[in-house]
Enzyme design. Structure first.
Site, mmCIF file in Angstrom:
data_model
loop_
_atom_site.group_PDB
_atom_site.id
_atom_site.type_symbol
_atom_site.label_atom_id
_atom_site.label_comp_id
_atom_site.label_asym_id
_atom_site.label_seq_id
_atom_site.Cartn_x
_atom_site.Cartn_y
_atom_site.Cartn_z
ATOM 1 N N ASP A 136 0.825 -1.191 0.000
ATOM 2 C CA ASP A 136 0.000 0.000 0.000
ATOM 3 C C ASP A 136 0.870 1.256 0.000
ATOM 4 O OD1 ASP A 136 -2.762 1.144 0.434
ATOM 5 O OD2 ASP A 136 -1.782 1.928 2.226
ATOM 6 N N GLU A 171 14.890 -15.316 0.454
ATOM 7 C CA GLU A 171 15.213 -16.350 1.432
ATOM 8 C C GLU A 171 14.203 -17.505 1.391
ATOM 9 O OE1 GLU A 171 15.146 -14.356 5.166
ATOM 10 O OE2 GLU A 171 16.673 -12.874 4.594
#
Length: 620
Positions: A223, A318
């Site tokens: 956002d 990751e």
């Protein structure tokens, strides 16, 4: 005339998001499983088979975090908790597991620009002294003196206005009653901006990312992705900014405001202007041309945001499974937007140029070409979207006398759209968005052809933009109305998402939906459209199936010989498919050697494309 191929960015990417169709769920209004009138996570879980049948690849959930709901959840009090309105973390996990079992990815909203004023950090800041570590997490500043040297700090640190209208600064009152520091809120006063110059903020948001990635989410919609970093020195700015910048906007949208949590709507006489509320003097809307950002904003699209997204890119790397980030960034021109999707930053950014083009062949063609060019410069896929929770639904926008306008909501006394014409055009435009290479986003209910609720009573409105602009901006409630699932059921079946609803468990009727639905929703309910040839729901199912069968999401783009936007004709090739859209006044012939694969008007044959609203997917 012949057209050269345009490089199709991202078409060689194998990641799921590069060509995905993503369905936006606004949890408040999707489906209610417990009968309280508010949509919830269990309701989403119950309707996931419907979305699988629709043919989407992923869902994006607007915020469901713990929140006082001053801005419908975009005021987050706890990023790691589910608000009781929507259920529990267990309900979230069950929804996520069910979605993955059906082959549907899950993207969640992340709100990093600001928190709620009820977030633990802000409460700690209010209890701490100026200059303390607690206050350094937010944008606290002393005011300017009303008279030089007076030391009263009575004026805001600068002249910035809130995106929701009114001033962007609020002054605190100290415990002893004396005036204190000011804090920045680019949105509502209950949404204080975080200080992204503070390393602690960086670390906290990386931790939030890992919390949801560890639970198995597939990505994040970010956002206000362009708003985190503010220009050094916080200089004054005479321009104005809005949620999504259309070419037309209501004047006065950033006038002095009444706070939504202190202004309480009341019933008004039917002859009075819709939008009146206690303490709110509603201003008549007179649309006028708004120039581009003037000059560039000191609180949007600062270069420092890119380092943040490089950090986040490393966090996502990751994890396995091609996790992704998609930016909500109101940035112009397209070349600036492309910077957010460089190889070491985000994977996607919403293409607001396409959304804002409206029903106009030349504007849409320009948006398509410029978007592909900009995305191609960084070898990323483009995205295509026509509606979301912040915009008037496109069937209503396209039914206005000028179908390129971008109103900030529609009220009963405003121009009312031509529903049939708007829907016909919306069906055609949606086919275009799904036929283009890249990723397509659709907003819940558009597969039913839902219009904007254009006669929503003032007493029902909840959007803070309505109150902070004194009704000049009608607000976003009209596109957020709960979905109709069953035409003959109370609330059109919104609260019958599962057999756990009170109506089934106790015999009690479910509560009314949190926003009232227009009568027109009854004729558009999902149960009346399912299995019905020519319905909007079946058109969406068919076009998404066609898209998948012809691999259009990872296809190649070039304008067709028939492309003639000056005369209302939009035509392009994607792989072996010819897409033709007729926005002109005359019928358009289907080229020799092609047959109709799919049409927006529901016809499977014929040699012509209907004027002003027809779109065909053609194959040899």
């Amino acid at each position: 005339m012949p057209h050269s191929p345009i490089p199709t960015p991202g078409s060689s990417l194998s990641a799921w998001w590069a060509s995905a169709v993503v369905y936006q769920i606004y949890p408040r209004s999707f489906a209610d499983a417990n009968g309280d009138g508010m949509g919830d996570l269990a309701g989403i879980t119950a309707k996931l088979p419907y979305l699988q049948e629709l043919g989407v690849d992923a869902v994006w959930l607007s915020p469901f975090y713990k929140s006082p709901q001053a801005d419908a959840g975009y005021d987050v009090a706890d990023y790691r908790a589910v608000d009781p309105l929507f259920g529990t973390l267990g309900d979230f996990d069950a929804m996520l597991d069910k979605a993955h079992s059906l082959g549907i990815k899950v993207i969640v909203d992340l709100v990093p620009n600001h928190t709620s004023d009820e977030h633990a950090w802000f409460r700690e800041a209010l209890a701490a002294a100026p200059g303390s570590p607690e206050r350094e997490r937010y944008m606290f500043h002393p005011g300017k003196d009303s008279k030089p040297g007076s030391g009263d700090g009575a004026l805001a640190p600068n002249n910035w206005k809130s995106i929701f209208g009114g001033p962007a600064w609020t002054r605190l009152t100290n415990d002893d009653g004396t005036p204190g520091q000011w804090y920045l809120h680019l949105f509502d006063t209950k949404q204080p901006d975080l200080n992204w110059e503070n390393p602690e903020v960086h670390e906290e948001m990386r931790s939030v990312l890992r919390f949801w990635l560890d639970r198995g989410v597939d990505g994040f919609r970010v956002d206000v992705a362009h708003g985190l970093v503010k220009e050094a020195g916080l200089p004054d700015w005479e321009g104005s900014a809005a949620m999504v910048e259309g070419g037309l906007s209501a004047p006065g949208a950033h006038s002095e405001a009444v706070e939504p949590h202190t202004a309480h709507p009341h019933a008004v006489d039917g002859k009075a202007a819709a939008g009146q509320a206690a303490g709110v003097a509603v201003t008549a809307v007179e649309h006028k041309v708004k120039p581009p950002l003037d000059p560039p904003s000191p609180f949007f699209d600062q270069d420092g945001v890119h380092e943040i997204y490089r950090e986040w890119h490393q966090v996502l790397s990751e994890y396995d499974g091609d996790r992704m980030l998609v930016a909500e960034a109101w940035v112009e021109p397209p070349e600036r937007l492309a910077r957010y999707i460089r190889k070491d930053e985000m994977q996607q950014a919403f293409n607001f140029d396409f959304l804002l083009a409206g029903w106009d062949a030349e504007r849409m063609a320009e948006a398509i070409e410029s978007s592909l060019d900009a995305a191609g410069s960084v070898d990323a896929p483009s995205t295509w979207v026509l509606s979301n929770h912040d915009t008037v639904r496109h069937p209503s926008r396209f039914g206005l006398a000028d179908p390129t306008t971008f109103p900030k909501g529609i009220a009963a006394e405003d121009e009312q759209p031509d529903a049939a014409l708007g829907l016909a055009r919306a069906r055609a435009a949606s086919m275009v968005s799904f036929a283009l290479p890249g990723s397509a986003y659709l907003y819940q209910g558009e597969e039913l052809g839902l219009p904007e609720h254009t006669s929503l009573p003032a007493k029902a409105r909840q959007d803070p933009t309505f109150f902070r602009t004194k009704g000049v901006e009608r607000g976003r409630d009209g596109c957020r109305v709960p979905l109709p699932w069953k035409s003959a059921a109370p609330g059109f079946g919104f609260s019958e998402a599962s057999n756990k609803a009170p109506a089934a468990a106790t015999g009690k009727a479910p509560a009314a939906p949190w926003l009232p639905q227009p009568e027109s929703f009854g004729e558009l309910a999902a149960d009346l459209q399912a299995g019905v040839d020519g319905s909007t729901l079946e058109l969406y199912r068919s076009v998404l199936s066609f898209r998948k069968a012809h691999r259009l999401g990872s296809g190649t783009f070039r304008w067709a010989d028939e492309h003639d936007p000056a005369n209302g004709i939009l035509a392009f090739h994607n792989r072996d498919v010819l897409v033709m859209v007729n926005m002109g006044a005359a019928a358009l012939a289907v080229p020799a050697g092609y047959h109709v694969g799919l049409s927006s008007d529901g016809r499977s044959g014929g040699a012509s494309i209907v004027p002003n609203s027809g779109a065909y997917l053609l194959a040899r």
